[in-house]
Design an enzyme around this catalytic site. Structure first.
Site, PDB file in Angstrom:
ATOM      1  CB  SER A   1     -44.074 -49.625 -47.198  1.00  0.00           C
ATOM      2  OG  SER A   1     -44.727 -48.524 -47.806  1.00  0.00           O
TER       3      SER A   1
ATOM      4  CE  LYS B   1     -43.071 -45.389 -47.948  1.00  0.00           C
ATOM      5  NZ  LYS B   1     -44.473 -45.859 -48.103  1.00  0.00           N
TER       6      LYS B   1
ATOM      7  CB  SER C   1     -47.808 -47.880 -46.952  1.00  0.00           C
ATOM      8  OG  SER C   1     -47.608 -49.142 -47.530  1.00  0.00           O
TER       9      SER C   1
END
Length: 450
Positions: free
Chosen positions: A157, A79, A181
């Site tokens: 996210s 990420k 997330s």
């Protein structure tokens, strides 16, 4: 959506010599680069040359009988909020462009590399991780693999992390979870997402959203994959075997978590619970009044807004116009939170955790829908601030309960092939991670046999 293979399946193929790390990495990179795929929106940076070199090293080590772990030579995505030495960590934003590069990898990235993982690139995300939808106006929004013709959100996210796995651009994705997330995109994309107890995995070198709530974990094809990665990230040896479902005590909360549930999620949940009951699990509907009070505890923005404001206030002053307005407006709520307000939330959280833990102490795990709806349409969700906000609150609602609890949780697919992905969330109090993963292995096997 490409056929999904597990880490153990790929490790076995490498061990047996039917493939090589270089082939796996080349395939992943080809899928990222495909003009017909989601790579351009799922990744913000691709490490093609470095990945090929790392794959060559892995193949050499494996040939010499020196594989470092079960993920030796396997392509993994990271990420965009984790530091990678030599890069500026952008966290899905443009506001940090031109800022200094990281001088060393985040601890989580270090541990993956030390275990032999091949990092293929950095994945897209909601800007600064501040939404559960996965929408990013700067780099585009990777589309949910289930219904690309309509165009649905991937969840966030860790949006790119999920799509990188669903589309075979990586075998697993490293991500973070502050209010769901990891679990939300896993649920909406038909994958497994594990949020460990926050203190078990170092967040050093990860750009924070809320230092009180951030957890580091992975999205992957299976419970065993997530457990394997968790062992590497946490440094704890896994002691994993599937828990027997017979006599397993599962609490099904009736407060808040079922509100607003759509028909597809209701069907998936009902099938899953019926299957677990038929195999001997003891399901008890349980009112949890504390769940209904969390909204009032966080009414001023809670820990997330306060702690995000503390980190972002200087950057907002210099580069606020470069933020997604839907992100900056939520961060700016923290400006009005006083030190007394912040302490009130911390104290309320301590009491809230104690109350919930006492109420669920006689149960092995909580079970509920990860999110109460299937993946919404991107165009409709992004069309107005009102719809965006309402949808975001609904999708974050169930997962964030477990972050506030300082617990551990996992989302498992519970839909049938061809149906919209639906996630079943299993959760437990803090440091019950190994027990939860064992239960999840048993539940996963049961659901796959349904």
């Amino acid at each position: 959506m490409h056929p999904i293979v597990t880490l153990s399946q790929c490790n076995a193929a490498l061990r047996e010599g039917t493939t090589r790390s270089q082939a796996l990495v080349d395939q992943a990179l080809a899928r990222i680069a495909s003009p017909d795929g989601e790579g351009a929106r799922a990744f913000t940076r691709v490490y093609a040359d470095a990945a090929r070199q790392a794959a060559q090293v892995s193949d050499t080590l494996r040939a010499a009988g020196q594989a470092r772990s079960g993920i030796e030579g396997l392509p993994v995505s990271v990420k965009d909020l984790f530091d990678v030495a030599g890069d500026t960590t952008l966290a899905g934003s443009v506001a940090l462009q031109g800022h200094p590069v990281a001088t060393e990898d985040a601890v989580a990235v270090q541990r993956l590399k030390a275990a032999g993982a091949v990092i293929v690139g950095r994945t897209n995300m909601t800007e600064f991780a501040f939404s559960g939808l996965g929408i990013n106006p700067h780099y585009g929004t990777p589309l949910n693999p289930w219904d690309r013709s309509t165009g649905r959100i991937p969840g966030g996210s860790s949006s790119g992390a999920a799509v990188s796995v669903s589309d075979g651009m990586a075998l697993a994705g490293l991500g973070s979870d502050t209010g769901g997330s990891l679990r939300i995109p896993a649920a909406l994309c038909g994958l497994v997402g594990f949020k460990p107890t926050a203190s078990r995995v170092s967040a050093q070198g990860a750009l924070p959203l809320s230092t009180s709530l951030d957890s580091i974990g992975a999205i992957a094809p299976s419970v065993a994959c997530c457990a394997q990665l968790d062992a590497i990230l946490s440094g704890e040896a896994p002691t994993l075997r599937p828990a027997s479902l017979k006599g397993l005590r599962l609490a099904v909360p009736s407060t808040l978590v079922m509100d607003g549930m759509d028909a597809q999620v209701a069907r998936g949940l009902e099938r899953a619970l019926s299957r677990l009951s038929a195999l001997g699990a003891v399901l008890q509907e349980l009112a949890v009044p504390a769940f209904a009070r969390l909204g009032s505890i966080n009414a001023k923005g809670g820990l997330v807004a306060a702690e995000a404001w503390a980190w972002h206030r200087e950057l907002l002053a210099s580069s606020g116009a470069r933020y997604d307005p839907r992100v900056s407006s939520r961060i700016q709520r923290g400006q009005a939170i006083s030190a007394a307000d912040y302490i009130d939330v911390l104290q309320a959280r301590t009491a809230w955790i104690a109350e919930v833990q006492a109420q669920v102490a006689d149960h092995d795990a909580l079970v509920m829908p990860t999110v109460p709806v299937i993946a919404p349409k991107l165009a409709e969700t992004a069309a107005s601030d009102e719809v965006y906000t309402q949808t975001n609150l609904l999708i974050l609602r169930n997962p964030t309960l477990i972050n506030f609890l300082d617990g551990c949780a996992i989302s498992l697919p519970c839909h049938r092939p061809g149906e919209a992905p639906v996630g079943l969330m299993l959760a437990a109090p803090r440091l019950h991670d190994q027990r939860l993963l064992s239960i999840s292995l048993g539940v996963e096997a049961a659901l796959q046999g349904a």
